[in-house]
Design an enzyme around this catalytic site. Structure first.
Site, mmCIF file in Angstrom:
data_model
loop_
_atom_site.group_PDB
_atom_site.id
_atom_site.type_symbol
_atom_site.label_atom_id
_atom_site.label_comp_id
_atom_site.label_asym_id
_atom_site.label_seq_id
_atom_site.Cartn_x
_atom_site.Cartn_y
_atom_site.Cartn_z
ATOM 1 N N GLU A 31 0.878 -1.156 0.000
ATOM 2 C CA GLU A 31 0.000 0.000 0.000
ATOM 3 C C GLU A 31 0.925 1.218 0.000
ATOM 4 O OE1 GLU A 31 -2.577 -0.232 3.374
ATOM 5 O OE2 GLU A 31 -3.376 1.768 3.009
ATOM 6 N N ARG A 258 5.274 -12.530 9.768
ATOM 7 C CA ARG A 258 5.854 -11.195 9.612
ATOM 8 C C ARG A 258 7.210 -11.127 10.271
ATOM 9 N NH1 ARG A 258 2.173 -7.302 8.554
ATOM 10 N NH2 ARG A 258 3.154 -5.332 9.091
ATOM 11 N N LYS A 268 4.590 1.030 8.965
ATOM 12 C CA LYS A 268 4.687 2.316 8.277
ATOM 13 C C LYS A 268 4.028 3.418 9.085
ATOM 14 C CE LYS A 268 3.148 0.236 4.709
ATOM 15 N NZ LYS A 268 2.481 -0.052 3.438
HETATM 16 P P1 ATP Z 1 2.857 -1.926 7.755
HETATM 17 O O1 ATP Z 1 2.030 -2.530 8.830
HETATM 18 O O2 ATP Z 1 4.296 -1.805 8.064
HETATM 19 O O3 ATP Z 1 2.281 -0.664 7.220
HETATM 20 P P2 ATP Z 1 1.613 -3.453 5.783
HETATM 21 O O4 ATP Z 1 1.386 -4.896 6.057
HETATM 22 O O5 ATP Z 1 0.480 -2.519 5.868
HETATM 23 O O6 ATP Z 1 2.840 -2.981 6.615
HETATM 24 P P3 ATP Z 1 1.759 -3.323 2.970
HETATM 25 O O7 ATP Z 1 2.393 -2.227 2.230
HETATM 26 O O8 ATP Z 1 0.301 -3.451 2.932
HETATM 27 O O9 ATP Z 1 2.316 -3.269 4.425
HETATM 28 O O10 ATP Z 1 2.408 -4.717 2.618
HETATM 29 C C1 ATP Z 1 3.103 -5.103 1.450
HETATM 30 C C2 ATP Z 1 3.506 -6.536 1.613
HETATM 31 O O11 ATP Z 1 4.581 -6.615 2.534
HETATM 32 C C3 ATP Z 1 2.376 -7.373 2.169
HETATM 33 O O12 ATP Z 1 2.315 -8.595 1.472
HETATM 34 C C4 ATP Z 1 2.751 -7.565 3.603
HETATM 35 O O13 ATP Z 1 2.239 -8.755 4.085
HETATM 36 C C5 ATP Z 1 4.275 -7.535 3.549
HETATM 37 N N1 ATP Z 1 4.843 -7.085 4.819
HETATM 38 C C6 ATP Z 1 4.611 -5.939 5.469
HETATM 39 N N2 ATP Z 1 5.270 -5.891 6.645
HETATM 40 C C7 ATP Z 1 5.960 -7.047 6.732
HETATM 41 C C8 ATP Z 1 6.831 -7.617 7.703
HETATM 42 N N3 ATP Z 1 7.124 -6.981 8.819
HETATM 43 N N4 ATP Z 1 7.365 -8.828 7.445
HETATM 44 C C9 ATP Z 1 7.065 -9.480 6.313
HETATM 45 N N5 ATP Z 1 6.258 -9.004 5.363
HETATM 46 C C10 ATP Z 1 5.698 -7.817 5.555
HETATM 47 MG MG MG Z 2 -1.116 -1.686 5.922
#
Ligand code: ATP
Ligand code: MG
Length: 749
Positions: A31, A258, A268
């Site tokens: 995102e 994760r 983020k």
């Molecule tokens: P955040 O909570 O940091 O904002 P998010 O899950 O909202 O992260 P996205 O941008 O939606 O982040 O995720 C992009 C991809 O990266 C998704 O497939 C998500 O599952 C993966 N991802 C995000 N954070 C992690 C993490 N800490 N470890 C492994 N994969 C991750």
């Molecule tokens: Mg998110």
């Protein structure tokens, strides 16, 4: 590809073998609401790595369905990160917003099948109707609207005729479903917001549960890999695709754990708070775990990919020690970068009996590194040494310069202290020394034995540099609030000194400043006139428990150890070496842990005993090398048996207990000798990870704190911590914090 196959690759191979797909297609679907962090690097490495390993392809898709938080600068940062890590996406960057028309058509189709309806309940009532884990929910009376009425309302929602929150589109599934996510989930909501790509065409935006699976389908994705918190969303993913009767082949969702790292935050939203509150200097601040930050600090893509590989892919969440990331960058730079001399806190030394000047020819790399190159190191009567390399009243074991102990100047002569000059306050400001003309490095006939060699620079030719020393961003392991920030995470030294070749010769941009650490010329601020170096990492781990750990083998090999003063490392016996090799290759342990185990017979025996009962090699090794080792040292006799540790690891593997609770159980087990399962039962420590069990508690807390909800929605992000804290408290600390965090964030959106 590594020999050891992870569970995702096993699934992919089985699917290919069964002929389910002709070609593997994955996607990385961020995102664009913040800069990517090292957790994303893990996801990137998995998705692009699997596509590469099986000759398929991976798409980069911006999951841009939330217009209020998204921005093109984040899109650019995401593209940058993927490229910098060395991966290539298939074709153009894709956007969920490009599929809005298609998604809308599918939504209408669901309505026509009587599988979706426009609901107009207010939020509060909707929550009430949802029921709880133990009670079924109740369907909204609006679910009886006719197909025609639903189609008409949806069209008008899309055109902006209603206010935010007035209506939503919901799937008609099952208000009594055990998986609470399946109780008529939302598919669309109204948002009067300008979209950075779609403009003002839409007043409704698809929810993740509707948009994601269908975007995967549109792109022909085969394996939709996401993190564990989406486990319960998998049922919706399948329901949408099945109900629409989409033609095969269709994608399937698979979840992995994760990545979390201690001493930092990894979301983020939290990173945005640090950036916007000016707690750090922008998204690429070298203290942040963002890819841009790590890159600016001097981390290499290889080190990050090695790290992602070394931690493996698991099905249970856990926190990785940041020391492991630091180990990976050290390990990578050790074989790559030139060694040079710097002085951060200069103390002048005048060599009384030396006249004129000369240059020492000094290789950039130690002997065991197959790289060529050398520079001239100028030397004359006045030099600077590191202030801490001289001590007037040395403690025992101090091997550097003292009034009675000579020392070698690295690549140069042996010097002896003659006189110590102090200022009025008694601070040492200069040393008068003598050198031995027969002691020149490489042609030493002096016969003098010294215990160490120290770095130095020549006063006349040294260059002034700014050095930025970074330490951990947070002072505690599991930071919760801004108060946990480490106030000393950045220290700037304006007038450090460096030998001239670093600037004039520029053999590289990354260096090992001997005995100080690894450094990187700041890619933005450094110029020849004003050089700036970022400290990437120290030469060895200097934090907490790892302090006493001996340097891992990879670091011991380098010949600089000959002049390293702090504690020589003993070579291993053949038997220890054999164990070490088995640990690092067959069992995939990192070399730091392998080193500890291999060198200690009690530990390696105990490790083998546990391993015979449970095959989580890495988890067990970490436990034995840290916790068990500490017990052995402190108590000398263990209160527990290998089978107890095996049981503990099993509970951890199964997600019955969290990492944090495992530590607690271990302590108890070490004290009382009770079985871990008994401790967990009697103390009620089972971790709650099921969102369905946590959600009602969150709902309750949200309902009880309307003022804070309002403040949060008005932009006070700090309140998120408040809500998470309340939920954890309400569950007596048993709720899985990561799941709580995710859910709270989702609910407050
Ligand atoms: P955040 O909570 O940091 O904002 P998010 O899950 O909202 O992260 P996205 O941008 O939606 O982040 O995720 C992009 C991809 O990266 C998704 O497939 C998500 O599952 C993966 N991802 C995000 N954070 C992690 C993490 N800490 N470890 C492994 N994969 C991750
Ligand atoms: Mg998110």
């Amino acid at each position: 590809m590594s020999e050891h196959k992870d569970f995702l690759r096993t699934i992919v191979e089985e699917d290919l073998k069964a002929g389910k797909y002709q070609k593997v297609i994955t996607r990385f679907p961020p995102e664009p609401n913040g800069f990517p962090h090292i957790g994303h690097a893990k996801s990137i490495a998995i998705n692009f790595g699997i596509a590469r390993d099986y000759k398929g392809h991976c798409n980069l898709r911006m999951d841009d369905t939330n217009p209020t938080t998204e921005d093109t600068k984040y899109v650019e940062a995401l593209k940058d990160a993927v490229e910098w890590l060395g991966f290539e996406w298939d074709g153009e960057v894709r956007y969920t917003s490009d599929y809005f028309d298609k998604l809308y058509e599918w939504a209408k189709e669901l309505i026509k099948m009587n599988k979706a309806y426009v609901d107009s309940l207010d939020e509060e009532t909707m929550r009430e109707y949802r029921g709880t884990v133990t009670e079924p929910g109740k369907r909204s009376e609006y679910a009886q609207r006719s197909v025609q009425e639903n189609l008409d309302l949806l069209e008008r929602m899309k055109n902006g005729e209603f206010k935010d929150g007035e209506h939503v589109l919901r799937a008609k599934i099952d208000m009594a479903a055990a998986n609470m996510k399946m109780r008529d989930p939302l598919l669309y909501r109204i948002r009067h917001a300008h979209h950075y790509r779609a403009g003002d065409k839409w007043a409704i935006y698809p929810m993740y549960d509707f948009g994601h699976c269908l975007s995967d389908y549109i792109e022909g994705v085969t394996h939709s890999i996401c993190t564990l918190e989406f486990e319960n969303n998998r049922d919706i993913y399948n329901w949408v695709i099945d109900t629409l009767g989409l033609e095969p082949p269709r994608p399937y969702q698979h979840e992995f754990a994760r990545l979390g790292i201690n001493y930092t935050v990894m979301s983020k939203r939290k990173l945005l708070e640090l950036v916007e509150g000016n707690y750090v200097n922008g998204w690429d601040d070298p203290r942040l775990p963002t890819i841009a930050g790590l890159r600016r600090r001097g981390y290499t893509p290889e080190s990050i990919l090695n790290f992602c590989e070394s931690i493996g892919i698991a099905k249970a969440n856990s926190t990785v020690d940041v020391a492991q990331l630091e180990f990976c960058i050290r390990d990578d730079l050790n074989t790559k970068v030139p060694r040079v001399m710097s002085v951060l806190d200069p103390l002048k030394v005048t060599i009384e009996n030396y006249e004129g000047s000369e240059e020492f020819d000094a290789p950039y790399y130690p002997e065991d590194i197959p790289k060529e190159g050398s520079r001239k190191v100028p030397f004359s009567k006045e030099i600077y040494i590191e202030r801490e390399d001289f001590c007037e009243n040395p403690p025992e074991g101090y091997y550097r310069l003292t009034p009675t102990q000579s020392v070698r100047l690295r690549h140069g002569y042996i010097i002896t202290c003659k006189e110590v000059i102090k200022d009025a306050q008694g601070k040492v400001i200069e040393i008068i020394a003598e050198y031995n003309p027969d002691s020149k490095s490489g042609s030493d006939t002096s016969g003098i034995k010294v215990k160490s060699a120290i770095q130095w620079v020549d006063v006349a030719t040294a260059k002034e540099v700014e050095i930025r020393l970074y330490d951990r961003l947070y002072k505690n392991e599991a930071p919760q609030t801004l108060e946990d920030l480490n106030p000393d995470s950045l220290k700037v030294i304006k007038n450090a000194l460096i030998e001239p070749a670093v600037i004039t010769d520029k053999p590289d941009v990354r260096f090992q400043f001997e005995r100080q650490g690894y450094f990187y010329a700041d890619p933005i601020d450094s110029t020849d006139a004003h050089p700036v170096f970022n400290k990437i990492v120290g030469l060895k781990d200097s934090w907490g428990k790892k302090e006493k750990v001996k340097a891992p083998r990879a670091e011991r090999k380098s010949s600089e150890k000959k002049v390293q003063i702090d504690g020589e490392v003993e070579p291993m016996s053949d038997e220890q070496q054999k164990l070490f090799d088995k640990y690092t290759s067959e069992l995939q342990l990192n070399s730091m842990v392998a080193d500890i185990l291999a060198r200690d017979e009690k530990l390696s025996t105990f490790y083998a005993e546990v391993l015979a009962l449970n095959n989580s090699a890495v988890t067990i090794a970490n436990l034995v090398a840290n916790e068990v080792a500490r017990e052995l040292k402190e108590a000398n006799k263990l209160q527990f048996k290998a089978s107890d540790v095996a049981q503990l690891v099993q509970m951890l593997d199964e997600g019955t207990i969290s990492n944090k609770i495992a530590k607690e159980v271990f302590e108890e087990m070490a004290k009382s000798g009770e079985k871990p399962s008994d401790i967990v039962t009697s103390k009620g420590l089972v971790q709650i990870s099921d969102p369905a069990a946590i959600e009602p508690i969150i709902d309750d807390i949200i309902a009880k704190n309307p003022e804070n909800v309002e403040k949060f929605k008005a932009g006070n992000n700090k309140l998120l911590g408040f809500f998470v804290g309340q939920v954890l408290k309400a569950t007596g600390g048993k709720a899985n914090p990561q799941v709580v965090n995710e859910l709270v964030a989702q609910k407050l959106k």
